[in-house]
Design a protein around this motif. Sequence first.
Motif, PDB file in Angstrom:
ATOM      1  N   PRO A  25      13.430   0.601  69.729  1.00  0.00           N
ATOM      2  CA  PRO A  25      13.811   2.013  69.736  1.00  0.00           C
ATOM      3  C   PRO A  25      13.482   2.660  68.394  1.00  0.00           C
ATOM      4  O   PRO A  25      13.844   2.149  67.332  1.00  0.00           O
ATOM      5  CB  PRO A  25      15.328   1.970  69.974  1.00  0.00           C
ATOM      6  CG  PRO A  25      15.595   0.605  70.553  1.00  0.00           C
ATOM      7  CD  PRO A  25      14.588  -0.283  69.901  1.00  0.00           C
ATOM      8  N   ALA A  26      12.781   3.786  68.445  1.00  0.00           N
ATOM      9  CA  ALA A  26      12.351   4.447  67.209  1.00  0.00           C
ATOM     10  C   ALA A  26      12.322   5.960  67.400  1.00  0.00           C
ATOM     11  O   ALA A  26      11.389   6.640  66.984  1.00  0.00           O
ATOM     12  CB  ALA A  26      10.971   3.942  66.795  1.00  0.00           C
ATOM     13  N   LEU A 144      14.866  -4.886  69.377  1.00  0.00           N
ATOM     14  CA  LEU A 144      14.942  -5.026  67.923  1.00  0.00           C
ATOM     15  C   LEU A 144      15.107  -3.651  67.297  1.00  0.00           C
ATOM     16  O   LEU A 144      14.279  -2.761  67.534  1.00  0.00           O
ATOM     17  CB  LEU A 144      13.680  -5.686  67.358  1.00  0.00           C
ATOM     18  CG  LEU A 144      13.375  -7.125  67.780  1.00  0.00           C
ATOM     19  CD1 LEU A 144      12.580  -7.170  69.083  1.00  0.00           C
ATOM     20  CD2 LEU A 144      12.580  -7.847  66.689  1.00  0.00           C
ATOM     21  N   LEU A 145      16.165  -3.465  66.533  1.00  0.00           N
ATOM     22  CA  LEU A 145      16.417  -2.201  65.862  1.00  0.00           C
ATOM     23  C   LEU A 145      15.799  -2.224  64.468  1.00  0.00           C
ATOM     24  O   LEU A 145      15.890  -3.224  63.748  1.00  0.00           O
ATOM     25  CB  LEU A 145      17.916  -1.923  65.765  1.00  0.00           C
ATOM     26  CG  LEU A 145      18.692  -1.946  67.084  1.00  0.00           C
ATOM     27  CD1 LEU A 145      20.122  -1.450  66.855  1.00  0.00           C
ATOM     28  CD2 LEU A 145      18.006  -1.126  68.166  1.00  0.00           C
ATOM     29  N   GLY A 146      15.222  -1.106  64.073  1.00  0.00           N
ATOM     30  CA  GLY A 146      14.487  -1.042  62.826  1.00  0.00           C
ATOM     31  C   GLY A 146      15.341  -0.959  61.585  1.00  0.00           C
ATOM     32  O   GLY A 146      14.842  -1.173  60.478  1.00  0.00           O
ATOM     33  N   THR A 212      41.667  -2.444  64.167  1.00  0.00           N
ATOM     34  CA  THR A 212      41.750  -2.753  65.604  1.00  0.00           C
ATOM     35  C   THR A 212      40.598  -3.624  66.096  1.00  0.00           C
ATOM     36  O   THR A 212      40.515  -3.889  67.293  1.00  0.00           O
ATOM     37  CB  THR A 212      41.782  -1.466  66.436  1.00  0.00           C
ATOM     38  OG1 THR A 212      40.522  -0.783  66.313  1.00  0.00           O
ATOM     39  CG2 THR A 212      42.912  -0.544  65.979  1.00  0.00           C
ATOM     40  N   ALA A 213      39.717  -4.062  65.213  1.00  0.00           N
ATOM     41  CA  ALA A 213      38.564  -4.853  65.649  1.00  0.00           C
ATOM     42  C   ALA A 213      39.019  -6.163  66.277  1.00  0.00           C
ATOM     43  O   ALA A 213      39.949  -6.813  65.785  1.00  0.00           O
ATOM     44  CB  ALA A 213      37.644  -5.138  64.460  1.00  0.00           C
ATOM     45  N   PRO A 214      38.381  -6.593  67.368  1.00  0.00           N
ATOM     46  CA  PRO A 214      38.793  -7.835  68.033  1.00  0.00           C
ATOM     47  C   PRO A 214      38.453  -9.094  67.257  1.00  0.00           C
ATOM     48  O   PRO A 214      38.976 -10.172  67.558  1.00  0.00           O
ATOM     49  CB  PRO A 214      38.030  -7.790  69.367  1.00  0.00           C
ATOM     50  CG  PRO A 214      36.841  -6.930  69.082  1.00  0.00           C
ATOM     51  CD  PRO A 214      37.305  -5.905  68.092  1.00  0.00           C
ATOM     52  N   SER A 215      37.574  -8.997  66.273  1.00  0.00           N
ATOM     53  CA  SER A 215      37.206 -10.145  65.443  1.00  0.00           C
ATOM     54  C   SER A 215      36.448  -9.615  64.232  1.00  0.00           C
ATOM     55  O   SER A 215      36.271  -8.408  64.066  1.00  0.00           O
ATOM     56  CB  SER A 215      36.323 -11.132  66.222  1.00  0.00           C
ATOM     57  OG  SER A 215      34.999 -10.628  66.339  1.00  0.00           O
ATOM     58  N   ARG A 216      35.981 -10.538  63.409  1.00  0.00           N
ATOM     59  CA  ARG A 216      35.148 -10.159  62.265  1.00  0.00           C
ATOM     60  C   ARG A 216      33.664 -10.279  62.594  1.00  0.00           C
ATOM     61  O   ARG A 216      32.819 -10.137  61.719  1.00  0.00           O
ATOM     62  CB  ARG A 216      35.488 -11.037  61.061  1.00  0.00           C
ATOM     63  CG  ARG A 216      36.905 -10.847  60.553  1.00  0.00           C
ATOM     64  CD  ARG A 216      37.255 -11.796  59.422  1.00  0.00           C
ATOM     65  NE  ARG A 216      36.402 -11.605  58.249  1.00  0.00           N
ATOM     66  CZ  ARG A 216      36.564 -12.276  57.110  1.00  0.00           C
ATOM     67  NH1 ARG A 216      37.545 -13.178  57.005  1.00  0.00           N
ATOM     68  NH2 ARG A 216      35.761 -12.061  56.095  1.00  0.00           N
ATOM     69  N   TYR A 217      33.352 -10.519  63.865  1.00  0.00           N
ATOM     70  CA  TYR A 217      31.961 -10.661  64.271  1.00  0.00           C
ATOM     71  C   TYR A 217      31.393  -9.306  64.676  1.00  0.00           C
ATOM     72  O   TYR A 217      31.809  -8.713  65.670  1.00  0.00           O
ATOM     73  CB  TYR A 217      31.829 -11.657  65.415  1.00  0.00           C
ATOM     74  CG  TYR A 217      32.044 -13.093  64.984  1.00  0.00           C
ATOM     75  CD1 TYR A 217      31.172 -13.702  64.084  1.00  0.00           C
ATOM     76  CD2 TYR A 217      33.114 -13.834  65.472  1.00  0.00           C
ATOM     77  CE1 TYR A 217      31.365 -15.012  63.676  1.00  0.00           C
ATOM     78  CE2 TYR A 217      33.312 -15.142  65.071  1.00  0.00           C
ATOM     79  CZ  TYR A 217      32.428 -15.729  64.178  1.00  0.00           C
ATOM     80  OH  TYR A 217      32.618 -17.022  63.768  1.00  0.00           O
ATOM     81  N   ALA A 218      30.420  -8.839  63.892  1.00  0.00           N
ATOM     82  CA  ALA A 218      29.764  -7.560  64.152  1.00  0.00           C
ATOM     83  C   ALA A 218      28.416  -7.804  64.827  1.00  0.00           C
ATOM     84  O   ALA A 218      27.722  -8.779  64.533  1.00  0.00           O
ATOM     85  CB  ALA A 218      29.560  -6.798  62.853  1.00  0.00           C
ATOM     86  N   VAL A 219      28.067  -6.913  65.729  1.00  0.00           N
ATOM     87  CA  VAL A 219      26.763  -6.982  66.387  1.00  0.00           C
ATOM     88  C   VAL A 219      25.723  -6.350  65.469  1.00  0.00           C
ATOM     89  O   VAL A 219      25.890  -5.213  65.023  1.00  0.00           O
ATOM     90  CB  VAL A 219      26.791  -6.243  67.740  1.00  0.00           C
ATOM     91  CG1 VAL A 219      25.419  -6.319  68.414  1.00  0.00           C
ATOM     92  CG2 VAL A 219      27.868  -6.822  68.652  1.00  0.00           C
ATOM     93  N   ILE A 220      24.677  -7.100  65.158  1.00  0.00           N
ATOM     94  CA  ILE A 220      23.569  -6.543  64.379  1.00  0.00           C
ATOM     95  C   ILE A 220      22.394  -6.300  65.323  1.00  0.00           C
ATOM     96  O   ILE A 220      22.440  -6.662  66.495  1.00  0.00           O
ATOM     97  CB  ILE A 220      23.192  -7.445  63.196  1.00  0.00           C
ATOM     98  CG1 ILE A 220      22.803  -8.851  63.672  1.00  0.00           C
ATOM     99  CG2 ILE A 220      24.351  -7.517  62.210  1.00  0.00           C
ATOM    100  CD1 ILE A 220      22.312  -9.757  62.532  1.00  0.00           C
ATOM    101  N   GLY A 221      21.336  -5.700  64.791  1.00  0.00           N
ATOM    102  CA  GLY A 221      20.329  -5.102  65.661  1.00  0.00           C
ATOM    103  C   GLY A 221      19.322  -6.010  66.319  1.00  0.00           C
ATOM    104  O   GLY A 221      18.114  -5.719  66.299  1.00  0.00           O
ATOM    105  N   ARG A 222      19.763  -7.092  66.936  1.00  0.00           N
ATOM    106  CA  ARG A 222      18.896  -7.961  67.706  1.00  0.00           C
ATOM    107  C   ARG A 222      19.603  -8.325  69.005  1.00  0.00           C
ATOM    108  O   ARG A 222      20.752  -8.792  68.996  1.00  0.00           O
ATOM    109  CB  ARG A 222      18.549  -9.244  66.932  1.00  0.00           C
ATOM    110  CG  ARG A 222      17.761  -9.003  65.651  1.00  0.00           C
ATOM    111  CD  ARG A 222      16.383  -8.439  65.922  1.00  0.00           C
ATOM    112  NE  ARG A 222      15.627  -8.212  64.707  1.00  0.00           N
ATOM    113  CZ  ARG A 222      15.662  -7.089  63.997  1.00  0.00           C
ATOM    114  NH1 ARG A 222      16.456  -6.088  64.366  1.00  0.00           N
ATOM    115  NH2 ARG A 222      14.914  -6.963  62.919  1.00  0.00           N
TER     116      ARG A 222
END
Length: 320
Positions: A25-26, A144-146, A212-222
């Motif tokens: 996406p761009a 894949l996010l830029g 309020t986050a359900p965990s410390r795991y964040a989604v990164i751009g892949r």
Amino acid sequence: MGRMIAPHSTAPPVPPRTVRKAVVPAAGLGTRFLPATKATPKEMLPVVDKPAIQYVVEEAAAAGLDDILMVTGRHKRAIEDHFDNALELEQALAAKGDTVRLDAVRDPARLADIHHIRQGDPLGLGHAVLCARHHVGDQPFAVLLGDDLIDARETLLSRMLEVRERHAGSVVALMEVAPEQAHLYGCAAVEPTDEDGVVRVTGLVEKPAPGTAPSRYAVIGRYVLDPAVFDVLERTPPGRGGEIQLTDALQDLAAGGTVHGVVFDGLRYDTGDKADYLRTVVRLACARPDLGPEFSRWLREFVAGLEDDRTGDGEAWRAA
């Protein structure tokens, strides 16, 4: 002499990889980098000597993805031109015998079979992915996010493709972040699996309220997505920011137990804002064998000068 017969192999055949396509996406406006992005797509801002989006395409190609769809928007023609042949420039370089720059100019067009489609209305990442439906069809595909550049020495995307081969469904890349940073990301609720570094994603929240986050795991751009995501995106209403969020669609799939996460703790460069972009340029320049030694020496001297300059009159800056 009789015909030689190859010995019979008992090793099981290696199945062909089912994921061949990637979506990049761009179409974003790049407002955080104005005025630089008034006429230049943010994806084309240089990171050392290549535009940011080329690093992303190189990553996809290195993982074996040879069919790449760019989802662009208005004023993004420069992206199409960059991944096309530039015959006049190539002829000029060839005439000069400048083979190094000639290869550098030709490389983007040789990375993969690259296609382009326009998103039209900027309705969010989920909508950008949905725009790829006709091109992708009923095949799994990567996104894949830029803004996230993964170091070329890492194998995150290949690992995600392997997890997809074993478990089917969709796979997201996860990174552990500090609790006070979780609200900046989509965050995943997870449960462990018997595989090191792989979790099952049971829920996703886009930019949760602080605390309020359900965990410390964040989604990164892949992402490696099952084509089932398209039907979910079709019925996903606009969410946060009035946009169709990919996170919301993945939450629907996670509820069905078909989403896994690969936990990544390697080298990642964030180009999402000006400060992170500058840090990325410095880090990648320092890592370059042709630039790093000299640039690192200059950088150390420059920083030492800043620390010694107590007058605030900019003498260290002028000296550098």
